[in-house]
Design a protein around this motif. Structure first.
Motif, PDB file in Angstrom:
ATOM      1  N   GLU A 288      -9.302  -0.765   9.915  1.00  0.00           N
ATOM      2  CA  GLU A 288     -10.125   0.149   9.735  1.00  0.00           C
ATOM      3  C   GLU A 288      -9.846   1.424  11.003  1.00  0.00           C
ATOM      4  OE1 GLU A 288     -15.002   1.287   9.631  1.00  0.00           O
ATOM      5  OE2 GLU A 288     -14.230  -0.882   9.689  1.00  0.00           O
ATOM      6  N   GLN A 289      -9.805   0.932  12.190  1.00  0.00           N
ATOM      7  CA  GLN A 289      -9.679   1.708  13.302  1.00  0.00           C
ATOM      8  C   GLN A 289      -8.375   2.506  13.128  1.00  0.00           C
ATOM      9  OE1 GLN A 289      -9.139  -0.460  16.939  1.00  0.00           O
ATOM     10  NE2 GLN A 289      -9.313   1.242  18.150  1.00  0.00           N
ATOM     11  N   ARG A 292      -9.250   5.430  10.038  1.00  0.00           N
ATOM     12  CA  ARG A 292     -10.311   6.207  10.253  1.00  0.00           C
ATOM     13  C   ARG A 292      -9.866   7.770  10.648  1.00  0.00           C
ATOM     14  NH1 ARG A 292     -15.522   4.310   9.268  1.00  0.00           N
ATOM     15  NH2 ARG A 292     -16.347   6.212  10.187  1.00  0.00           N
ATOM     16  N   ALA A 296     -10.354  10.669   8.009  1.00  0.00           N
ATOM     17  CA  ALA A 296     -11.169  11.687   8.435  1.00  0.00           C
ATOM     18  C   ALA A 296     -10.501  13.151   8.070  1.00  0.00           C
ATOM     19  CB  ALA A 296     -11.280  11.655   9.926  1.00  0.00           C
ATOM     20  N   LEU A 544      -9.399   2.959   2.806  1.00  0.00           N
ATOM     21  CA  LEU A 544     -10.812   2.853   3.417  1.00  0.00           C
ATOM     22  C   LEU A 544     -11.701   2.185   2.294  1.00  0.00           C
ATOM     23  CD1 LEU A 544     -11.329   5.738   5.944  1.00  0.00           C
ATOM     24  CD2 LEU A 544     -11.117   3.351   6.509  1.00  0.00           C
ATOM     25  N   ILE A 585     -18.062   3.297   6.071  1.00  0.00           N
ATOM     26  CA  ILE A 585     -16.678   3.126   6.146  1.00  0.00           C
ATOM     27  C   ILE A 585     -15.777   4.056   5.139  1.00  0.00           C
ATOM     28  CG2 ILE A 585     -14.918   1.223   5.415  1.00  0.00           C
ATOM     29  CD1 ILE A 585     -16.799  -0.907   6.359  1.00  0.00           C
ATOM     30  N   LEU A 587     -16.615   6.870   4.390  1.00  0.00           N
ATOM     31  CA  LEU A 587     -16.661   8.487   4.662  1.00  0.00           C
ATOM     32  C   LEU A 587     -17.442   9.366   3.699  1.00  0.00           C
ATOM     33  CD1 LEU A 587     -13.213   8.929   6.834  1.00  0.00           C
ATOM     34  CD2 LEU A 587     -15.391   7.740   7.384  1.00  0.00           C
TER      35      LEU A 587
END
Length: 680
Positions: A288-289, A292, A296, A544, A585, A587
């Motif tokens: 996830e890190q 993201r 985004a 994601l 998560i 977004l």
């Protein structure tokens, strides 16, 4: 190939509801007799033959699994209900069997006698001994009697809850209605497939919640309100399952606590490749890190598309991206950046062309042949049956097994795509093999008055993936049914099929399995190039979404309580967790908050504390493809290597051992990370 008769007849599909129950009860009685016999043996007489329990288990499942399959495919409510009832009987018997201390003691005695006798077992036999003893330990048979009784009670209730959840899922037949005006943008061939009715002075189109019907709305409907209503209806379609889901979670926490595990995730992952809930958390947190920032950036791109479209239409823009917007603006992005029209691509994938082409690709790669068996009884006229043989078959020893394809939607049928291993292959003591049978159930689009049945490219990918499971079941060759085919660690089971999805992005494969329904021409090199490029568009947002599902699953299965009583009282609002995690998560801001977890059937169908496996196994899938197949994905020598190292062993050895044999080294995540963050 000479005209050969399969050495094993296929099962019959003419059962009455009464026969389903009768045959299930008879199978239970027969298996119980074997257990009773083993339980009465003196400890000194327990040996490897005692573990013939495994053969009895195999015979039992090969009777009962086809009977419980009716609930997913039968048009008869009475037969589906009987099939559900039969599955309850089987699951309850399974709980009782797993809690038999007398049988467990016989297994322990057999293990000790084998070790002291110096008897040489082969690798699969040794694995069987270890797994059968481990089953009893994990079932709690080393606990005091009162605790064992509680476990039995809880496991039976959990089984019933899961069956009821699945029954609701299979039989969900809801719909949402729109006028033709509200369906603006949805392709005509899709709309023509919707049932049409009058309501007052309005003409309405009923859109079922099945994916072939409702997903085109998310992708094409120009009116945001239409997409919103469709999405919220789809998300809330199984809210009645929310209390069942809560109860399943509570029971799992209580069971894990009584067995001495911190969480249900720790209990479930102990026998998987990942080994612990903590390791799952590390994997998902790291992924996830990494995703993201990528997600985004992709979200900003889609937001700009949305802003531009609304501005041109003179409509206000609130600066938000909603779940019902994603597929629509993702499509627009692909069309604008790649000039790739999904509706045009679909015209090159008639079902009548794609299905035979994919079968041909698999048959050539893995050296087998499908022969359709006509004039035979199946559970529905849509279901096709095939006898599968070695490509160079000379006699009945070259028989591989049976395969069924049930590909089109109908009322009360399982609504997604999946494969059932209805008969597991194994060796009888006399060396004779029982052959496997696999069944793929899918929901491909049906023909319309204007066009034949057409598949989107993602439908093609799904079909290719599921056929991977079919062949895992057909080509596995193990001594014991317990290890046959897809009976591997849950966090590896998807890897072979995920690897095979890569074929759907290879130019020569795309050319081979495409034919325009009017011109019969394959996809042009230009269109193929655009399809290949589209693979990594918005990959961050796509993954994601998978991380959300996996993290929700992990969260609800790592909720801790210090005692069984605390677990009963310390409850959380699972619907709030579902909505909050999805918004954070994925977004995307979620709109109406509903119990979407009620449709998360994976978590009552064996993927509880295991959904991470879909992404975890992609690491292995990418490595296998890049290392072995990328250079020439249709090369039969590589297909032979895959068949020998990955498919044939099934779960008869550690999955890492199979991977290392196939790759020529231990697996790593290099190919997966390159795929995610740089394309291949």
């Amino acid at each position: 190939m000479v005209n050969l008769t399969p050495p094993q007849p296929p099962p019959i599909w003419t059962h009455t509801p009464e026969e389903v129950i009768k045959l299930t009860k008879e199978a239970i009685d027969k298996d119980r007799e074997v257990q009773d016999h083993v339980a009465k043996l003196p400890a000194s007489e327990c040996n490897f033959d005692t573990l013939a329990l495994a053969r009895s288990d195999s015979e039992f499942s090969n009777v009962t699994e086809p009977l419980s399959f009716y609930q997913h495919v039968s048009t008869s409510k009475e037969l589906r209900d009987a099939s559900n009832e039969a599955e309850v009987l089987v699951r309850d018997f399974g709980v009782d069997s797993s809690m038999r201390i007398d049988v467990y003691n016989a297994k322990i005695a057999a293990q000790k006698n084998i070790e002291s006798s110096g008897k040489k077992l082969n690798q699969e036999e040794q694995r069987l001994v270890e797994k059968m003893v481990q089953d009893g330990t994990r079932a709690g048979l080393s606990l005091p009697e009162a605790d064992r009784e509680r476990l039995t009670e809880w496991n039976k209730e959990l089984s019933q809850v899961c069956i009821e959840f699945s029954k609701n899922f299979n039989e969900e037949n809801g719909f949402i209605s729109f006028t033709l005006k509200e369906l603006k943008g949805v392709p005509e061939d899709v709309i023509s497939g919707y049932p049409k009715r009058k309501e007052g002075d309005k003409e309405l189109y009923d859109v079922m919640h099945r994916t072939p019907d409702i997903f085109p709305l998310f992708k094409y409907a120009k009116i945001a309100e239409t997409r919103r209503q469709a999405w919220e209806s789809f998300e809330a379609r199984l809210e009645l399952n929310a209390p069942l889901f809560d109860r399943a979670l509570e029971l799992r926490r209580k069971i894990a606590a009584l067995l001495g595990y911190d969480t249900w995730a720790d209990y479930k992952t102990e026998v998987k490749m990942v080994k612990s809930g903590e390791n799952v958390e590390k994997f998902l947190s790291d992924l996830e890190q990494r995703l993201r920032p990528l997600g985004a950036r992709e979200r900003e791109t889609l937001l700009k598309l949305k802003a531009d479209e609304l501005k041109a239409a003179g409509e206000p823009f609130d600066g938000e991206m909603y779940p019902w917007d994603y597929r629509y603006y993702d499509r627009l992005h692909v069309e604008k950046t790649l000039s790739l029209d999904d509706t045009l691509v679909k015209e090159y994938f008639p079902v009548s062309v794609v299905v035979p082409a994919i079968l041909e690709i698999y048959q050539d790669l893995l050296r087998v042949r499908f022969h359709e068996v006509k004039d035979t009884q199946t559970w529905h006229p849509d279901a096709q049956m095939f006898a599968v043989w070695a490509a160079d078959a000379k006699d009945e020893s070259d028989f591989v097994g049976y395969c069924y394809l049930d590909l089109f939607p109908r009322a009360s049928k399982y609504s997604h795509a999946a494969v059932w291993p209805l008969l597991h292959s194994y060796l009888h003591p006399d060396g004779k093999r029982l052959y496997p049978l696999t069944a793929m159930v899918a929901n491909l689009a049906k023909p319309t008055p204007e066009r034949p049945a057409l598949m989107r490219h993602d439908d093609v990918v799904t079909f290719f993936h599921e056929m991977g499971h079919v062949f895992h079941g057909l080509l596995s060759r193990t001594q014991f049914a317990r290890f046959h085919g897809t009976s591997v660690a849950r966090d590896f089971v998807e890897a072979p099929s995920q690897m095979l999805e890569n074929w759907c992005w290879e130019p020569k494969v795309l050319e081979k399995m495409s034919r325009h329904y009017k011109t019969n021409e394959p996809l042009s090199p230009e269109l193929i190039e655009k399809i290949v490029q589209s693979r990594y568009v918005n990959v961050g947002l796509s993954y994601l979404r998978q991380v959300f599902f996996a993290r929700f699953d992990l969260h609800v299965h790592t909720h801790k309580g210090k005692s069984v009583m605390e677990i009963c009282t310390d409850k959380e609002d699972v619907t709030a967790v579902w909505n909050d995690m999805r918004d954070h998560i994925s977004l995307f801001k979620g709109g109406k908050r509903s119990a979407g977890q009620g449709s998360f059937a994976h978590l009552v169908g064996g993927y509880d504390a295991g959904y991470y496996g879909y992404t975890y196994s992609l690491v292995f899938a990418a490595d296998m493809y890049q290392t072995v197949f990328k250079e020439d994905p249709l090369d039969v020598t590589r297909g032979d290597r895959y068949r020998k190292s990955i498919l044939q062993p099934g779960g008869s050895r550690e999955e890492l051992e199979s991977l290392e044999e196939f790759l020529g080294r231990p697996p790593n995540s290099d190919a997966f990370m390159k795929e995610l963050f740089g394309g291949i």
